[in-house]
Motif scaffolding. Structure first.
Motif, PDB file in Angstrom:
ATOM      1  N   UNK A   1       0.812  -1.215   0.000  1.00 46.11           N
ATOM      2  CA  UNK A   1       0.000   0.000   0.000  1.00 46.11           C
ATOM      3  C   UNK A   1       0.848   1.269   0.000  1.00 46.11           C
ATOM      4  N   UNK A   2       2.033   1.215   0.613  1.00 45.84           N
ATOM      5  CA  UNK A   2       2.875   2.410   0.736  1.00 45.84           C
ATOM      6  C   UNK A   2       3.581   2.778  -0.567  1.00 45.84           C
ATOM      7  N   UNK A   3       3.380   1.983  -1.573  1.00 48.46           N
ATOM      8  CA  UNK A   3       3.996   2.246  -2.863  1.00 48.46           C
ATOM      9  C   UNK A   3       4.479   0.948  -3.457  1.00 48.46           C
ATOM     10  N   UNK A   4       4.650   0.888  -4.763  1.00 45.45           N
ATOM     11  CA  UNK A   4       5.066  -0.375  -5.371  1.00 45.45           C
ATOM     12  C   UNK A   4       6.367  -0.879  -4.750  1.00 45.45           C
ATOM     13  N   UNK A   5       6.409  -2.178  -4.472  1.00 47.58           N
ATOM     14  CA  UNK A   5       7.641  -2.800  -3.993  1.00 47.58           C
ATOM     15  C   UNK A   5       8.558  -2.962  -5.206  1.00 47.58           C
ATOM     16  N   UNK A   6       9.741  -2.380  -5.144  1.00 47.30           N
ATOM     17  CA  UNK A   6      10.672  -2.415  -6.270  1.00 47.30           C
ATOM     18  C   UNK A   6      12.041  -2.874  -5.785  1.00 47.30           C
ATOM     19  N   UNK A   7      12.462  -4.030  -6.267  1.00 49.59           N
ATOM     20  CA  UNK A   7      13.798  -4.571  -5.994  1.00 49.59           C
ATOM     21  C   UNK A   7      14.147  -4.508  -4.515  1.00 49.59           C
ATOM     22  N   UNK A   8      13.380  -5.165  -3.649  1.00 47.38           N
ATOM     23  CA  UNK A   8      13.721  -5.161  -2.224  1.00 47.38           C
ATOM     24  C   UNK A   8      15.010  -5.933  -1.970  1.00 47.38           C
ATOM     25  N   UNK A   9      15.706  -5.608  -0.875  1.00 43.09           N
ATOM     26  CA  UNK A   9      16.871  -6.417  -0.559  1.00 43.09           C
ATOM     27  C   UNK A   9      16.401  -7.774  -0.045  1.00 43.09           C
ATOM     28  N   UNK A  10      17.328  -8.698   0.140  1.00 44.17           N
ATOM     29  CA  UNK A  10      16.964 -10.075   0.497  1.00 44.17           C
ATOM     30  C   UNK A  10      16.176 -10.144   1.802  1.00 44.17           C
ATOM     31  N   UNK A  11      16.557  -9.339   2.784  1.00 47.06           N
ATOM     32  CA  UNK A  11      15.866  -9.371   4.077  1.00 47.06           C
ATOM     33  C   UNK A  11      14.421  -8.910   3.935  1.00 47.06           C
TER      34      UNK A  11
ATOM     35  N   UNK B   1       5.734  -2.818 -10.249  1.00 49.02           N
ATOM     36  CA  UNK B   1       6.279  -3.619  -9.167  1.00 49.02           C
ATOM     37  C   UNK B   1       7.409  -4.515  -9.676  1.00 49.02           C
ATOM     38  N   UNK B   2       8.381  -4.746  -8.800  1.00 47.63           N
ATOM     39  CA  UNK B   2       9.475  -5.662  -9.114  1.00 47.63           C
ATOM     40  C   UNK B   2       9.886  -6.328  -7.803  1.00 47.63           C
ATOM     41  N   UNK B   3       9.308  -7.505  -7.548  1.00 48.29           N
ATOM     42  CA  UNK B   3       9.517  -8.169  -6.259  1.00 48.29           C
ATOM     43  C   UNK B   3      10.843  -8.925  -6.173  1.00 48.29           C
ATOM     44  N   UNK B   4      11.548  -9.089  -7.289  1.00 46.70           N
ATOM     45  CA  UNK B   4      12.772  -9.878  -7.290  1.00 46.70           C
ATOM     46  C   UNK B   4      13.835  -9.191  -6.446  1.00 46.70           C
ATOM     47  N   UNK B   5      14.619  -9.968  -5.677  1.00 41.15           N
ATOM     48  CA  UNK B   5      15.594  -9.370  -4.757  1.00 41.15           C
ATOM     49  C   UNK B   5      16.687  -8.568  -5.462  1.00 41.15           C
ATOM     50  N   UNK B   6      17.012  -7.435  -4.888  1.00 46.86           N
ATOM     51  CA  UNK B   6      17.999  -6.511  -5.450  1.00 46.86           C
ATOM     52  C   UNK B   6      19.350  -7.190  -5.673  1.00 46.86           C
ATOM     53  N   UNK B   7      19.796  -7.992  -4.706  1.00 51.06           N
ATOM     54  CA  UNK B   7      21.110  -8.615  -4.817  1.00 51.06           C
ATOM     55  C   UNK B   7      21.202  -9.523  -6.041  1.00 51.06           C
ATOM     56  N   UNK B   8      20.131 -10.275  -6.305  1.00 48.11           N
ATOM     57  CA  UNK B   8      20.138 -11.158  -7.474  1.00 48.11           C
ATOM     58  C   UNK B   8      20.069 -10.363  -8.773  1.00 48.11           C
TER      59      UNK B   8
END
Length: 293
Positions: free
Chosen positions: A125-135, A191-198
């Motif tokens: 809700x707070x905004x599209x999740x984009x490339x979150x870190x692994x945690x 949205x881009x849910x894939x982890x940033x590190x990867x």
């Protein structure tokens, strides 16, 4: 003398008002998913218990997905948090509340798990999740999937630590499978849910519009698919130590999503816009094997 047979009047599921149960079931039916059909393997009390849990999840998810300002969606989700707190304080406001109150008491559902689901919806809700870190990626999977699993296994009939372990691993396996199947659709929503590190490791842009067309996307998704496989295996090991009857719905979900993941791996991610699906005969075969195997 004429003999009369006493008619047995069957109590409604969970002892709830049939009108309340009908409203809860209507939320499930309106979702357009096969969830309602899948839960028919459960006895009535547990089936309607799952309908109530699903209705809660569906409605808070709708808030997160609605158009509108983030502040408005956050306020509506906070209202849901208060509504859950009210249930645990013995206050109900509508049909879903009344059924959920019974389900919470009957199956020992924990307030923290409902709140975790709301927290997961708040992340969207707070905004599209984009490339979150692994945690953050793992936290998101826990909140939107494994927390639902922790509620579900109790309704299924197993509140053990091993059942929570099933929820931990199976929830992550299902959520990763969904993310891998919906890369293109999520990108259209920013949205881009894939982890940033990867993404960085495989030189994929941290941009939802560009990531689906990147050559390195295949590598990112193959790694995540392997991670989902590990979670599926861990979930099945934990299921073997749980109440077998209670785990029937979990086995069914695991088998179905495992087959979706296999189909996605065969197709690959060169054309992520081609969303994989299973035919009805394939779903039926998977269900039979999962339930009798």
């Amino acid at each position: 003398m004429e003999l009369t047979r006493a008619r047995t009047v069957q109590a409604p599921p969970l002892g709830c008002d049939p009108a309340d149960l009908a409203q809860v079931e209507a939320v499930v039916s309106a979702s357009g998913t096969s969830f309602g059909k899948g839960m028919r393997i459960l006895p009535p009390d547990r089936r309607y218990g799952m309908y109530a849990v699903y209705a809660f999840c569906r409605l808070v998810d709708d808030v997160a997905d609605d158009d509108g300002a983030a502040e408005d969606k956050e306020a509506r989700l906070e209202a849901w948090r208060q509504r859950i707190a009210d249930l645990y304080a013995g206050k109900t406001h509508d049909a879903l509340d009344r059924v959920l109150a019974v389900v919470i008491a009957r199956f020992g559902l924990r307030q923290a798990d409902f709140e975790a689901v709301i927290d997961g919806m708040m992340m969207d809700a707070r905004g599209p999740v984009v490339a979150p870190d692994e945690a953050v990626f793992d936290l998101y999977c826990d909140r939107v999937a494994s927390a639902v699993g922790r509620l579900s296994v109790r309704v299924f009939g197993d509140a053990s630590e091993e059942a929570d372990r099933v929820a931990y691993h199976l929830g992550r396996a299902l959520q990763i499978t969904n993310i891998l199947r919906d890369v293109a659709e999520d990108s259209r929503l920013g949205r881009l849910y894939l982890p940033r590190e990867l993404l960085t490791r495989f030189n994929v842009p941290l941009d939802p519009a560009r990531a689906p067309r990147a050559q390195g996307l295949e590598g990112v998704c193959r790694v995540l698919a392997g991670r989902a496989r590990d979670h599926f295996r861990a979930a099945h090991r934990a299921m073997a130590r749980c109440n077998r009857l209670a785990m029937r719905p979990a086995r069914l979900m695991g088998a179905t999503y495992g087959a979706i993941l296999t189909a996605q791996e065969r197709q690959g991610w060169r054309h992520p816009e081609r969303r994989v699906s299973l035919s009805r005969p394939r779903k039926l075969l998977i269900a039979v094997r999962a339930l009798v195997g």
